[in-house]
Design a protein around this motif. Structure first.
Motif, mmCIF file in Angstrom:
data_model
loop_
_atom_site.group_PDB
_atom_site.id
_atom_site.type_symbol
_atom_site.label_atom_id
_atom_site.label_comp_id
_atom_site.label_asym_id
_atom_site.label_seq_id
_atom_site.Cartn_x
_atom_site.Cartn_y
_atom_site.Cartn_z
ATOM 1 N N ASP B 356 -28.093 -60.077 -0.276
ATOM 2 C CA ASP B 356 -26.687 -60.258 0.100
ATOM 3 C C ASP B 356 -26.287 -61.724 0.006
ATOM 4 O OD1 ASP B 356 -26.710 -57.604 0.556
ATOM 5 O OD2 ASP B 356 -26.827 -57.740 2.760
ATOM 6 N N ARG B 357 -27.174 -62.584 0.528
ATOM 7 C CA ARG B 357 -26.843 -64.007 0.500
ATOM 8 C C ARG B 357 -26.789 -64.514 -0.934
ATOM 9 N NH1 ARG B 357 -30.870 -66.560 3.195
ATOM 10 N NH2 ARG B 357 -30.082 -65.762 5.152
ATOM 11 N N GLY B 358 -27.703 -64.009 -1.750
ATOM 12 C CA GLY B 358 -27.743 -64.404 -3.160
ATOM 13 C C GLY B 358 -26.428 -64.075 -3.857
ATOM 14 N N TYR B 359 -25.953 -62.872 -3.621
ATOM 15 C CA TYR B 359 -24.696 -62.488 -4.281
ATOM 16 C C TYR B 359 -23.517 -63.321 -3.761
ATOM 17 C CZ TYR B 359 -26.473 -58.673 -7.129
ATOM 18 O OH TYR B 359 -27.111 -57.962 -8.104
ATOM 19 N N ALA B 360 -23.549 -63.615 -2.459
ATOM 20 C CA ALA B 360 -22.462 -64.436 -1.903
ATOM 21 C C ALA B 360 -22.458 -65.808 -2.582
ATOM 22 C CB ALA B 360 -22.631 -64.585 -0.388
ATOM 23 N N GLN B 361 -23.651 -66.360 -2.709
ATOM 24 C CA GLN B 361 -23.758 -67.663 -3.375
ATOM 25 C C GLN B 361 -23.292 -67.558 -4.816
ATOM 26 O OE1 GLN B 361 -27.831 -68.943 -3.158
ATOM 27 N NE2 GLN B 361 -27.613 -69.743 -1.080
ATOM 28 N N LYS B 362 -23.679 -66.485 -5.421
ATOM 29 C CA LYS B 362 -23.370 -66.344 -6.835
ATOM 30 C C LYS B 362 -21.865 -66.266 -7.054
ATOM 31 C CE LYS B 362 -24.540 -64.372 -11.105
ATOM 32 N NZ LYS B 362 -25.206 -63.307 -11.821
ATOM 33 N N GLN B 363 -21.173 -65.564 -6.143
ATOM 34 C CA GLN B 363 -19.714 -65.484 -6.282
ATOM 35 C C GLN B 363 -19.091 -66.874 -6.237
ATOM 36 O OE1 GLN B 363 -18.367 -62.638 -3.387
ATOM 37 N NE2 GLN B 363 -19.712 -61.057 -4.258
ATOM 38 N N GLN B 364 -19.603 -67.701 -5.315
ATOM 39 C CA GLN B 364 -19.122 -69.083 -5.239
ATOM 40 C C GLN B 364 -19.374 -69.809 -6.552
ATOM 41 O OE1 GLN B 364 -17.577 -70.776 -2.691
ATOM 42 N NE2 GLN B 364 -17.374 -68.709 -1.829
ATOM 43 N N LEU B 365 -20.603 -69.642 -7.049
ATOM 44 C CA LEU B 365 -20.994 -70.359 -8.255
ATOM 45 C C LEU B 365 -20.169 -69.913 -9.459
ATOM 46 C CD1 LEU B 365 -24.860 -70.485 -7.780
ATOM 47 C CD2 LEU B 365 -23.303 -72.432 -7.901
ATOM 48 N N LEU B 366 -19.881 -68.607 -9.514
ATOM 49 C CA LEU B 366 -19.107 -68.109 -10.653
ATOM 50 C C LEU B 366 -17.685 -68.649 -10.621
ATOM 51 C CD1 LEU B 366 -20.276 -64.446 -11.297
ATOM 52 C CD2 LEU B 366 -21.014 -66.581 -12.331
ATOM 53 N N LYS B 367 -17.139 -68.733 -9.415
ATOM 54 C CA LYS B 367 -15.798 -69.295 -9.271
ATOM 55 C C LYS B 367 -15.796 -70.717 -9.828
ATOM 56 C CE LYS B 367 -13.606 -67.949 -5.284
ATOM 57 N NZ LYS B 367 -13.457 -68.171 -3.812
ATOM 58 N N LYS B 368 -16.829 -71.466 -9.400
ATOM 59 C CA LYS B 368 -16.963 -72.845 -9.848
ATOM 60 C C LYS B 368 -17.132 -72.899 -11.372
ATOM 61 C CE LYS B 368 -20.265 -76.657 -9.136
ATOM 62 N NZ LYS B 368 -21.350 -77.130 -8.252
ATOM 63 N N MET B 369 -17.961 -71.990 -11.872
ATOM 64 C CA MET B 369 -18.240 -71.965 -13.303
ATOM 65 C C MET B 369 -16.966 -71.705 -14.088
ATOM 66 S SD MET B 369 -20.617 -72.413 -15.363
ATOM 67 C CE MET B 369 -21.888 -71.832 -16.440
ATOM 68 N N ASP B 370 -16.174 -70.765 -13.628
ATOM 69 C CA ASP B 370 -14.957 -70.425 -14.370
ATOM 70 C C ASP B 370 -13.961 -71.585 -14.366
ATOM 71 O OD1 ASP B 370 -16.049 -68.075 -15.076
ATOM 72 O OD2 ASP B 370 -14.962 -66.830 -13.626
ATOM 73 N N ILE B 371 -13.889 -72.268 -13.221
ATOM 74 C CA ILE B 371 -13.021 -73.451 -13.172
ATOM 75 C C ILE B 371 -13.465 -74.462 -14.222
ATOM 76 C CG2 ILE B 371 -12.358 -75.454 -11.786
ATOM 77 C CD1 ILE B 371 -12.563 -73.635 -9.312
#
Lengths: 247, 416, 423
Positions: B356-371
């Motif tokens: 769960d924590r991994g996916y939460a982190q990943k969502q943050q990272l993907l947001k950052k990546m897309d920016i």
């Protein structure tokens, strides 16, 4: 607009609390029961300190040592996630091996620690009721060369009169940081007091050069010990006092 | 060349009504001499005038560096390759054939002059400024006594220092104590130009007030035409806020990009707004930053800065993916082992937490990546995707039949 | 600039050649190579540029005359002029010798005060011999001295700049080590060498420069004009009792701040005198090497092992306390040797002559802890005469008791008497 947008991460600072628990045969019975009970009960308190503390979050790691030594988990866990697994007692007292194992993990590259920036010095609580049966001096010598260990808050709890307080004083660097308990109730209380005090003081931003965090912990625990029946500051033993390299 | 600097009170100092003990300076002279300085006064109760000590150190460094640059025999530095000198601390155990070089002696003289004049200034300051009412109230007896006797006065004013100096022909930087200096080249590669001193660890640091301060200076110089495109000096309040060094570097990259895209004024206004926030979220400590950058070269290097961020984010995503996959493996083997013990139940819970924590982190990272991808490629960018996905799909237990050897067993499968 | 390649053969003046093995190091003037001379490893200093004829001839002369003392890594052979330059061959510096500069930066420190005193003595002696040979040293600086931190043995290198007195090599030393009159433009001679000697000794004992205090660190960049002021016209000793403008600064001159008060008063007094404004202006009245030698010997006579903590300490006879542990040291037992008085405590080594090797060791009588013994560490036998007139001999490695009134003949030149003060 702020420079702290989604592309910038500001992680929380961390402080790791280490329990080093003697699980040799002599601990069997009520002693180990009390340790298990006390740690389980103190974890929620640590979590509370962690959650309400603006400075740092608290992580917990535990190492049990008897004939060998063993980490309860292979990484430090947040206090609220740390599920205590009752430890069993049997075997010898390999404190030297435990020191070496702790030294291994007190590092960033292969261990439990993160970059020194953003970290607080760890707090280490050692519990034992006996004397080491292995080469303690060699293990400790390695540990004492470790920068994290040098900076750490180090407190030891001697369970009963058979505990080798001199060894514990060598570990903490001062006999003032060795607290002796004579009954099960006192043991439970002292674990709580030491863990809570170390976490509170250890996870606060501090200022260089003043009384060390270890000294602050010692003086607070000493005050508390006065009110615990069956607990005392270890009588003066001839522990080699450990001076910091940086002063 | 442009520069800026800013320092502000730390969040924890606000609470205890303690002044900001950091000090910073930056300037570009008409002849092209650029100077950036950050000094961080010690926080302990012993160091109750460290704010003054930090200000003095900053001023003295700026003055002395100017005089140094104006008087030094340029040939000592021009043509020199990138050269780093560590603090002098350990005894050497081999024969040292290298003779003292004139350039090293010149730096030693500069550093000695900084300590010497600083000692003079603080002595004068102590003479001219007896203990204030507030100091009398708050300072512990032993430190007051030391102050009044003048014994080791320098402790009371103690601070760390770092400076970057560039002229059109060469640059040099020096550092005593903690805090971090980060420089970027044209390829957006970063480094710490000045060697670290291992005596600075956690809250311990070397200091201008140490008895061996002169030997604790470490420095770097270069005169072969290579210059940093941008260099940032930050007090330890900065790096303590970011933990891992890449986070700090990433922040400076963020600032560098803003300097190019939003311009100097907007970025500097942002810095002033951001540093107090950062102190609150991060180290709680005083914050200071000083920067010198080459506008033209930084503009040219902008895409590379974004690419660097994309690469770092990608690496972070891959590492989170690995954590998720590992946790999933652990979970499956626990679930399918059939028998549960206390320990395996706990492990199972941890595995689920990690997923769960991994996916939460990943969502943050993907947001950052897309920016970042959008920033680099423009609106036509393709959002980042991989098979680990951004959230765990709902799972169902299904019977599965294996053909050889023939058996039927239960497995989890993502719900279709 | 001329460089040599591996395997290259360089012919020597008066026959023979050396073969280049590898580079050992390089400096402003030249490169030092490891070379082979008839199967022997040697060092070759090869100049970057061809120095002039007089320099070459001087060096050739020095080779012919030989080294003034064993302290010098003296030029042994000189090469023919070739490949646009030339060089000279000297012995390789043995292991465990460190450049003096490393001692100043505290990268290396003496193992003991005994080693420090031995180094001082050897340097002094080297200067004395150099001047007896009629030379003066022109380029004296901390890079010329290599010292073994364990024994204090010294090797003086870069002896290519040694010239007959009154001549000038054209290579100016570092201002830091030059006498004020040389900084002002004079020609180096034995008087200016004596000044340099006192600077070197000061730096050896205190690990800071005698003129580098508050005044000198006030300027961020040492220009030639400043150098001329600080080391020449306006030189002020950092501990000049009448001029406190140039005191050492904490954080910079930590070594001298720490050591100045602990080292013996005699030494302080000597430096205060030698670096006084009067003495700076009067080169002829500077202390001669022999007197430095005597001073160092007398300091060494007061250097004893503390019976309480086992560390070395200098004894101030007015207040005999250990400078490490602070406890009183019993110095009632002494050896009178002419004008010298050597203090005897268990473990202390005695230097009877000036050859820098201990001649006697003080020990405790295992049968009677209160009685000290003297062990003969020389290769000669001693002759002792007891108070009652009996004559005894003490063979090498043998012991004799420390008893009031015993007279000892160590050799023809040195006869002493044991004194116990409370008897």
């Amino acid at each position: 607009m702020s420079l702290l947008d989604e592309t910038v991460s500001v992680p929380r600072r961390t402080m790791t609390l280490f329990f080093m628990i003697d699980t040799s045969g002599s601990m069997a019975g009520s002693k180990i029961g009390a340790v298990n009970d006390a740690v389980v009960n103190v974890l929620p308190m640590l979590d509370e300190i962690s959650v309400t503390n603006p400075d740092a979050e608290i992580k917990v790691a535990a190492l049990e040592f008897s004939t060998g030594c063993n980490w309860l988990y292979n990484e430090p866990k947040l206090a609220n996630e740390f599920v205590w697994q009752d430890v069993q007692a049997n075997g010898l007292t390999s404190l030297g091996a435990a020191c070496e194992e702790l030294e291994n993990k007190l590092s960033r590259s292969k261990g439990f620690m993160q970059s020194a920036s953003g970290s607080f010095a760890p707090a280490i609580i050692l519990l034992s009721d006996g004397a080491p049966t292995d080469n303690f001096e060699a293990g400790l010598a390695k540990l004492k060369a470790n920068n994290w260990f040098k900076s750490a808050i180090k407190v030891a709890i001697a369970i009963g009169d058979d505990a080798d307080k001199e060894v514990l004083a060598k570990f903490t660097g001062t006999n003032e940081a060795v607290f002796t308990v004579h009954n099960i109730d006192a043991l439970k209380q002292i674990i709580r007091v030491v863990a809570v005090t170390s976490s509170q003081i250890g996870s606060k931003s501090s200022t260089a050069g003043d009384t060390t965090k270890q000294d602050q912990v010692i003086s607070e625990v000493q005050n508390a010990v006065d009110n615990i029946d069956g607990a005392e500051v270890a009588t003066k033993v001839d522990g080699s006092s450990y001076a910091d390299d940086w002063d | 060349m442009r520069c800026f600097d800013f320092h502000c009170q730390g969040e924890s100092h606000k609470a205890t009504d303690k002044v900001c003990q950091d000090y910073s300076y930056s300037h570009i002279d008409e002849d092209g001499l650029a100077i950036a300085v950050v000094c961080d006064g010690h926080g302990g109760k012993h160091y109750f005038r460290s704010d003054v000590g930090a200000r003095f150190a900053t001023e003295i460094i700026a003055n002395n560096v100017r005089e140094f640059v104006n008087n030094i025999d340029e040939t000592l530095l021009v043509g020199q390759p990138f050269t780093q000198q560590a603090a002098i601390q350990t005894e050497i155990d081999r024969q040292d054939f290298r003779k003292e070089r004139p350039v090293d002696n010149a730096f030693r003289q500069l550093f000695a002059s900084i300590i010497g004049q600083w000692q003079q200034r603080i002595e004068q300051h102590a003479k001219d400024n007896p203990l204030t009412e507030k100091e009398n109230e708050q300072v512990e007896e032993q430190y007051k006594k030391e102050f009044l006797s003048g014994y080791k006065l320098e402790k009371i004013y103690g601070c760390t220092l770092m400076a970057y100096v560039s002229t059109p022909k060469y640059w040099f930087a020096f550092h005593l104590g903690d805090g971090k200096m980060i420089s970027f080249d044209r390829e957006a590669q970063w480094k710490e130009p000045v060697l670290w001193d291992d005596r600075c660890f956690l809250n311990k640091t070397t200091s201008i007030c140490d008895s061996d301060a002169l030997n604790e200076f470490r420095y770097t110089y270069q005169g072969d035409g290579g210059f940093p495109v941008a260099i940032f000096l930050g007090s330890d309040g900065m790096d303590d806020s970011f933990g891992e060094e890449t986070n700090l570097v990433n922040f400076y990259v963020r600032v560098a990009k803003s300097l190019v895209k939003d311009g100097f004024d907007a970025t500097f206004a942002d810095i002033k707004e951001t540093l107090p926030l950062l102190s609150k979220r991060g180290s709680q400590d005083d914050m200071s930053i000083a920067c010198v950058y080459d506008e033209t070269k930084l503009t040219e290097a902008l895409p590379k800065f974004i690419l660097w961020q994309i690469a770092v984010t990608k690496a972070e995503i891959l590492s989170v993916n690995k954590k998720i996959m590992d946790a999933k493996d652990r979970r499956s083997s626990l679930e399918l082992s059939g028998s549960y013990t206390d320990k395996s139940r706990i492990e199972l819970r941890y595995a689920q937490n990690d997923i769960d924590r991994g996916y939460a982190q990943k969502q943050q990272l993907l947001k950052k990546m897309d920016i970042l991808l959008k920033e680099y490629h423009g609106n036509a960018f393709v959002p980042y995707q991989d098979e680990v996905g951004i959230a765990e799909k709902e799972r169902v237990l299904v019977w599965k039949m294996e053909e050889h050897p023939f058996r039927v067993h239960l497995v989890w499968e993502d719900k279709k | 600039m001329s460089e040599l390649k591996f395997g290259e053969k360089i012919s020597l003046l008066n026959g023979g050649y050396v073969t280049i093995k590898k580079e050992l190091g390089r400096g402003g003037q030249g490169i030092v190579y490891l070379v082979d001379l008839n199967g022997q490893p040697k060092a070759l200093k090869w100049y970057h540029n061809m120095p002039d004829a007089s320099f070459y001839n001087n060096l050739a002369n020095n080779v012919m005359n030989g080294a003034p003392s064993s302290a010098f890594l003296w030029p042994e052979r000189i090469t023919e002029r070739q490949k646009g330059s030339f060089g000279y061959v000297m012995a390789l510096r043995p292991q465990n010798y460190f450049e003096f500069g490393n001692f100043l930066l505290a990268k290396k420190s003496f193992k003991s005060f005994q080693a420090m005193m031995a180094a001082a003595m050897k340097i002094c002696n080297g200067f004395m011999m150099l001047h007896r040979f009629g030379y003066s040293y022109q380029d004296l600086n901390d890079g010329n001295f290599f010292i073994d931190p364990d024994t204090g043995d010294v090797l003086i290198c870069d002896n290519d700049n040694v010239m007959p007195q009154g001549e000038k090599s054209g290579i100016m030393g570092k201002a830091r080590y030059m006498a004020p009159e040389i900084v002002a433009g004079g020609i180096p001679d034995k008087y200016s060498d004596r000044f340099s000697l006192s600077v070197i000794l000061f730096m050896l004992f205190y690990a800071n420069h005698p003129f580098e205090g508050a005044k000198v660190v006030a300027c961020p960049c040492m220009t030639e004009a400043y150098e001329k002021k600080f080391y020449g016209s306006e030189a002020v000793f950092i501990y000049d009792p009448n001029n406190k403008t140039n005191l050492p600064v904490r954080g910079i001159h930590q070594n001298v701040i720490r050591r100045w008060p602990v080292m013996p008063a005699e030494l302080r007094d000597t430096f205060i005198r030698e670096f006084s404004p009067e003495m700076l202006k009067n080169p002829q009245s500077r202390m001669i090497e022999q007197n430095w030698g005597k001073l160092i010997a007398s300091l060494r006579d007061k250097l004893v092992i503390c019976p309480h903590c086992g560390e070395e300490t200098f004894i101030d006879e007015a207040k005999p306390q250990c400078m490490n542990c602070g406890r009183d040291v019993d110095v009632s037992r002494r050896l009178k040797l002419g004008l010298r008085t050597l203090l005897l405590t268990n473990g202390t080594r005695l230097f009877i002559d000036y050859d820098n090797t201990p001649d006697a060791r003080v020990a405790v009588n295992p049968q009677d802890r209160n009685m000290l013994l003297l062990q003969n560490l020389t290769k000669e036998k001693w002759t002792a005469e007891t108070p009652s007139g009996k004559v005894k001999s003490v063979e090498p490695n043998e012991f004799m008791p420390v008893k009031h009134g015993i007279k000892v003949g160590f050799n023809a030149a040195n006869k002493g008497e044991i004194i116990i003060n409370n008897q």
